[in-house]
Motif scaffolding. Structure first.
Motif, PDB file in Angstrom:
ATOM      1  N   GLU A   1      16.935 -35.194 -29.199  1.00 40.43           N
ATOM      2  CA  GLU A   1      18.102 -35.364 -30.723  1.00 40.43           C
ATOM      3  C   GLU A   1      19.667 -35.729 -29.622  1.00 40.43           C
TER       4      GLU A   1
ATOM      5  N   GLU B   1      19.765 -41.843 -31.405  1.00 46.61           N
ATOM      6  CA  GLU B   1      18.570 -40.451 -32.096  1.00 46.61           C
ATOM      7  C   GLU B   1      19.327 -39.761 -33.306  1.00 46.61           C
TER       8      GLU B   1
ATOM      9  N   ILE C   1      12.074 -35.351 -34.209  1.00 49.09           N
ATOM     10  CA  ILE C   1      11.518 -36.846 -34.234  1.00 49.09           C
ATOM     11  C   ILE C   1      10.427 -35.738 -34.581  1.00 49.09           C
TER      12      ILE C   1
ATOM     13  N   ARG D   1       9.023 -45.690 -28.946  1.00 47.07           N
ATOM     14  CA  ARG D   1      10.692 -46.050 -28.364  1.00 47.07           C
ATOM     15  C   ARG D   1      10.424 -45.207 -26.721  1.00 47.07           C
TER      16      ARG D   1
ATOM     17  N   TYR E   1      13.151 -43.238 -25.048  1.00 47.98           N
ATOM     18  CA  TYR E   1      13.971 -42.310 -24.955  1.00 47.98           C
ATOM     19  C   TYR E   1      14.794 -42.455 -23.024  1.00 47.98           C
TER      20      TYR E   1
END
Length: 307
Positions: free
Chosen positions: A175, A191, A196, A204, A206
């Motif tokens: 997050e 995000e 998620i 994705r 990250y």
């Protein structure tokens, strides 16, 4: 030497790792790839495609493929690089790593060949140690530059996790992070969600990720925690959902419901390695206490750890 079940039909050796409490892992010399990890109750923790093809040099969908020197289409090589399509060898001298238990671990090595140099003109040695202990699967990859010039590379462990129902799974620890959305031309977003969750295709990358990420499977009341070192700048989350799954030849149409990829990687930026230098990473997948399954995982514990 670890217990070896001999050859599969394609001539690929399959290695079985065991530990006293009963958990096991299976590793193929083809791709240096873990294809099974079972806990002491014999429950499978990794997803393998129902249409997986064990036909070298075709890559095998599922388990934990090794991606090097490229991840995905982040470069001009074949997708995810070429080492997952090669036969690895036993590494008889894994120093400077300490000796390991031969029943519960295996050391593998892949050295660049003349054919590899035509594809990617850099000489390298890629090693990986795979080991199991109660409730834990550990992979330690190392890349050594044996060339006369520096080179840069990407590396990832693509963890295909087996889940009970993707719609009941949440991933915590990512997050507020930025990510590149592969469904929208690698456009960059932040995000916004507390965790998620999944109700459609997700692909994705990250960025600047923490050392711990938790994958919470509510239906099984089980959480798999991913801890990583040396791979700080990427965690990839992927599920193809129904339409994309139907277009993937070596994946069952319904497989997306029981799988989730959460990968450890060093992707953007890549690693720059000088001659004779070695890069080392580490990944641990572990089954953590049921308290993590509440859906109220303390982000500080995920980000910074409690030990």
């Amino acid at each position: 030497m670890p217990l070896n079940l001999g050859n599969d039909g394609d001539g690929s050796s399959r290695i079985i790792l065991t530990e006293p409490r009963g958990s096991t892992a299976e590793v193929l010399l083809f791709g240096g790839q873990v294809i099974s990890w079972k806990n002491e109750r014999r429950e499978e923790l990794l997803y393998m495609s129902t249409k997986a093809q064990y036909k070298p040099p075709k890559a095998i969908r599922g388990g934990i493929p090794v991606c090097f020197p490229q991840f995905g289409n982040f470069g001009g090589l074949e997708r995810h690089g070429f080492v997952r399509n090669k036969f690895w060898s036993y590494d008889e001298d894994p120093s400077p790593l300490p000796p390991a238990n031969k029943q519960s671990s295996v050391d593998l090595i892949l050295k660049s060949t003349e054919d590899d140099l035509k594809t990617w003109p850099h000489s390298f040695e890629l090693r990986i140690r795979i080991s199991i202990s109660p409730g834990k699967l550990t992979l330690i990859p190392r890349v050594r530059n044996i060339d006369s010039k520096a080179f840069s590379f990407m590396f990832a462990l693509r963890n295909y996790l087996y889940v009970s129902d993707i719609s009941e799974v949440r991933v915590e620890g990512l997050e507020t992070l930025d990510y590149l959305d592969n469904l929208i031309g690698k456009e960059r977003f932040t995000e916004q969600a507390d965790a998620i969750t999944f109700d459609g295709e997700v692909d994705r990358v990250y960025l600047n990720t923490p050392t711990k990420i938790a994958v919470i499977d509510h239906e099984r009341k089980r959480t798999i925690e991913l801890r990583k070192e040396g791979m700080p700048n990427a965690a990839v989350v992927w599920n193809p959902w129904d339409k994309k799954a139907k277009t993937i030849a070596d994946m069952g149409d319904e497989d997306y419901k029981t799988m989730l990829c959460v990968d450890s990687g060093v992707i953007e930026p890549p690693v720059l390695l000088k001659p004779r230098e070695e890069w080392k990473g580490r990944q641990e997948l572990s089954i953590v206490s049921s308290s993590y399954c509440s859906g109220q995982l303390d982000p500080r514990k995920v980000l910074y750890g409690d030990n």
